[in-house]
Design a protein around this motif. Structure first.
Motif, PDB file in Angstrom:
ATOM      1  N   HIS A   1       0.854  -1.182   0.000  1.00 54.20           N
ATOM      2  CA  HIS A   1       0.000   0.000   0.000  1.00 54.20           C
ATOM      3  C   HIS A   1       0.891   1.233   0.000  1.00 54.20           C
ATOM      4  O   HIS A   1       1.768   1.376   0.861  1.00 54.20           O
ATOM      5  N   SER A   2       0.682   2.121  -0.930  1.00 57.72           N
ATOM      6  CA  SER A   2       1.459   3.349  -1.042  1.00 57.72           C
ATOM      7  C   SER A   2       0.511   4.532  -0.969  1.00 57.72           C
ATOM      8  O   SER A   2      -0.094   4.921  -1.972  1.00 57.72           O
ATOM      9  N   PRO A   3       0.327   5.109   0.225  1.00 56.39           N
ATOM     10  CA  PRO A   3      -0.593   6.245   0.366  1.00 56.39           C
ATOM     11  C   PRO A   3      -0.217   7.378  -0.574  1.00 56.39           C
ATOM     12  O   PRO A   3       0.944   7.749  -0.699  1.00 56.39           O
ATOM     13  N   LYS A   4      -1.226   7.951  -1.254  1.00 56.56           N
ATOM     14  CA  LYS A   4      -0.977   9.002  -2.227  1.00 56.56           C
ATOM     15  C   LYS A   4      -0.411  10.261  -1.593  1.00 56.56           C
ATOM     16  O   LYS A   4       0.300  11.008  -2.229  1.00 56.56           O
ATOM     17  N   GLU A   5      -0.756  10.479  -0.328  1.00 56.60           N
ATOM     18  CA  GLU A   5      -0.332  11.732   0.291  1.00 56.60           C
ATOM     19  C   GLU A   5       1.127  11.694   0.716  1.00 56.60           C
ATOM     20  O   GLU A   5       1.671  12.695   1.130  1.00 56.60           O
ATOM     21  N   GLU A   6       1.780  10.551   0.673  1.00 50.87           N
ATOM     22  CA  GLU A   6       3.149  10.453   1.128  1.00 50.87           C
ATOM     23  C   GLU A   6       4.123  10.518  -0.044  1.00 50.87           C
ATOM     24  O   GLU A   6       3.826  10.075  -1.149  1.00 50.87           O
ATOM     25  N   SER A   7       5.281  11.067   0.191  1.00 52.22           N
ATOM     26  CA  SER A   7       6.341  11.095  -0.807  1.00 52.22           C
ATOM     27  C   SER A   7       7.662  11.056  -0.075  1.00 52.22           C
ATOM     28  O   SER A   7       7.735  11.407   1.115  1.00 52.22           O
ATOM     29  N   PRO A   8       8.759  10.626  -0.724  1.00 52.51           N
ATOM     30  CA  PRO A   8      10.049  10.536  -0.041  1.00 52.51           C
ATOM     31  C   PRO A   8      10.528  11.864   0.534  1.00 52.51           C
ATOM     32  O   PRO A   8      11.322  11.896   1.448  1.00 52.51           O
ATOM     33  N   GLU A   9      10.044  12.988  -0.037  1.00 49.16           N
ATOM     34  CA  GLU A   9      10.513  14.283   0.433  1.00 49.16           C
ATOM     35  C   GLU A   9       9.824  14.726   1.706  1.00 49.16           C
ATOM     36  O   GLU A   9      10.279  15.647   2.375  1.00 49.16           O
ATOM     37  N   GLN A  10       8.688  14.096   2.040  1.00 50.59           N
ATOM     38  CA  GLN A  10       7.938  14.530   3.202  1.00 50.59           C
ATOM     39  C   GLN A  10       8.559  14.013   4.488  1.00 50.59           C
ATOM     40  O   GLN A  10       9.262  13.004   4.509  1.00 50.59           O
ATOM     41  N   SER A  11       8.290  14.708   5.577  1.00 46.47           N
ATOM     42  CA  SER A  11       8.780  14.294   6.884  1.00 46.47           C
ATOM     43  C   SER A  11       8.033  13.049   7.342  1.00 46.47           C
ATOM     44  O   SER A  11       6.934  12.761   6.863  1.00 46.47           O
ATOM     45  N   PRO A  12       8.621  12.278   8.280  1.00 50.31           N
ATOM     46  CA  PRO A  12       7.924  11.107   8.808  1.00 50.31           C
ATOM     47  C   PRO A  12       6.596  11.507   9.428  1.00 50.31           C
ATOM     48  O   PRO A  12       6.476  12.587  10.009  1.00 50.31           O
ATOM     49  N   PRO A  13       5.570  10.674   9.309  1.00 48.41           N
ATOM     50  CA  PRO A  13       4.258  11.011   9.873  1.00 48.41           C
ATOM     51  C   PRO A  13       4.318  11.102  11.392  1.00 48.41           C
ATOM     52  O   PRO A  13       5.038  10.341  12.043  1.00 48.41           O
ATOM     53  N   LEU A  14       3.588  12.044  11.948  1.00 45.83           N
ATOM     54  CA  LEU A  14       3.541  12.200  13.395  1.00 45.83           C
ATOM     55  C   LEU A  14       2.616  11.151  13.996  1.00 45.83           C
ATOM     56  O   LEU A  14       1.577  10.830  13.424  1.00 45.83           O
ATOM     57  N   ARG A  15       2.995  10.629  15.156  1.00 45.32           N
ATOM     58  CA  ARG A  15       2.197   9.578  15.781  1.00 45.32           C
ATOM     59  C   ARG A  15       1.635   9.982  17.136  1.00 45.32           C
ATOM     60  O   ARG A  15       1.011   9.185  17.797  1.00 45.32           O
ATOM     61  N   GLY A  16       1.922  11.183  17.586  1.00 46.60           N
ATOM     62  CA  GLY A  16       1.357  11.608  18.853  1.00 46.60           C
ATOM     63  C   GLY A  16       2.249  12.594  19.568  1.00 46.60           C
ATOM     64  O   GLY A  16       3.284  13.019  19.055  1.00 46.60           O
ATOM     65  N   LYS A  17       1.835  12.983  20.764  1.00 46.55           N
ATOM     66  CA  LYS A  17       2.574  13.936  21.579  1.00 46.55           C
ATOM     67  C   LYS A  17       3.025  13.263  22.871  1.00 46.55           C
ATOM     68  O   LYS A  17       2.324  12.409  23.420  1.00 46.55           O
ATOM     69  N   VAL A  18       4.203  13.677  23.348  1.00 49.06           N
ATOM     70  CA  VAL A  18       4.722  13.155  24.614  1.00 49.06           C
ATOM     71  C   VAL A  18       5.193  14.321  25.472  1.00 49.06           C
ATOM     72  O   VAL A  18       5.583  15.367  24.946  1.00 49.06           O
ATOM     73  N   PRO A  19       5.173  14.171  26.788  1.00 44.92           N
ATOM     74  CA  PRO A  19       5.591  15.259  27.670  1.00 44.92           C
ATOM     75  C   PRO A  19       7.110  15.373  27.773  1.00 44.92           C
ATOM     76  O   PRO A  19       7.821  14.361  27.786  1.00 44.92           O
ATOM     77  N   VAL A  20       7.610  16.596  27.834  1.00 42.69           N
ATOM     78  CA  VAL A  20       9.026  16.846  28.088  1.00 42.69           C
ATOM     79  C   VAL A  20       9.185  16.986  29.599  1.00 42.69           C
ATOM     80  O   VAL A  20       8.650  17.911  30.200  1.00 42.69           O
ATOM     81  N   ILE A  21       9.913  16.050  30.221  1.00 43.51           N
ATOM     82  CA  ILE A  21      10.055  16.067  31.674  1.00 43.51           C
ATOM     83  C   ILE A  21      11.482  16.485  32.043  1.00 43.51           C
ATOM     84  O   ILE A  21      12.363  16.572  31.194  1.00 43.51           O
ATOM     85  N   SER A  22      11.716  16.718  33.315  1.00 38.98           N
ATOM     86  CA  SER A  22      13.043  17.111  33.784  1.00 38.98           C
ATOM     87  C   SER A  22      13.917  15.874  33.963  1.00 38.98           C
ATOM     88  O   SER A  22      13.426  14.751  34.100  1.00 38.98           O
ATOM     89  N   TRP A  23      15.229  16.092  34.002  1.00 43.71           N
ATOM     90  CA  TRP A  23      16.156  14.983  34.212  1.00 43.71           C
ATOM     91  C   TRP A  23      16.019  14.411  35.617  1.00 43.71           C
ATOM     92  O   TRP A  23      16.263  13.222  35.841  1.00 43.71           O
TER      93      TRP A  23
END
Length: 216
Positions: A77-99
């Protein structure tokens, strides 16, 4: 011709993308997110050492649950909206925590409980404990300069050569490359001005999956 396991892995990633989060897809399939992550990342079996493949019966189950025709996972399956020049698809958000909070990490405490106000989007699968850290210092330069954000996955078993976040018991985490020499494990900084140290009793908190660098 592509191997069936590779096709199923890529198509499972497409399904995860359609659902927004890997955890959302896992809930629909009544599976643990870590199991889907193993299929996606091509992890090896702890006994046989061979890549974990997906059974045909499992593939048909996934197709039925996701409303896909039988055999969909086994086709290209090759989605039409994707191309090699595009950035990797986003899969979600994660929190930035302290060390400091990373050094206190525990699977029984949700990372959101630390009240972080900063979240970043990532292109890797987001599991129940995935979090982000902002790199400090110069021990991992030039590959990881201070200020970049790294995505850390506690649910992924570390392998030699992985970049990992560890806690030595001092109350704060650190970021190094995990290397092995025979039966001994070491923490290696990229910057040669810093020494390689034994892993010893340090606890590996998670594996670094991605680096995010923003200028503004």
């Amino acid at each position: 011709m592509r191997l069936i396991d590779d096709l199923r892995r890529d198509n499972l990633a497409l399904l995860a993308r359609e659902h927004g989060l890997l955890a959302t897809l896992a809930k629909r399939l009544d599976r643990d997110p870590s199991q889907l992550s193993q299929w996606l990342n091509g992890s090896t079996h702890s006994v046989t050492g061979k890549p974990r493949g997906m059974r045909s019966s499992t593939a048909r189950y996934i197709e039925e649950k996701c409303g896909k025709p039988m055999g969909w996972l086994d086709l290209e399956h090759s989605p039409k909206e994707e191309s090699p020049e595009q950035s990797p698809p986003l899969r979600g958000k994660v929190p930035v925590i302290s060390w400091v909070h990373a050094g206190e990490f525990s699977e029984v405490v949700a990372v959101e409980a630390w009240g972080t106000e900063e979240w970043v989007e990532t292109s890797v699968p987001v599991l129940r404990s995935t979090f982000a850290l902002r790199v400090k210092g110069d021990s991992m330069e030039p590959e990881f300069p201070a200020g970049v954000v790294i995505i850390v996955e506690p649910d992924l078993a570390p392998n030699p050569g992985d970049y990992v976040v560890v806690c030595s018991g001092s109350g704060e985490a650190t970021f190094k490359q995990l290397v092995r020499d025979g039966v001994d494990w070491y923490l290696k900084p990229i910057n040669e001005r810093y020494p390689i140290k034994p892993l010893g009793a340090s606890n590996v908190i998670g594996v670094v999956r991605e680096m995010i660098k923003k200028f503004r």
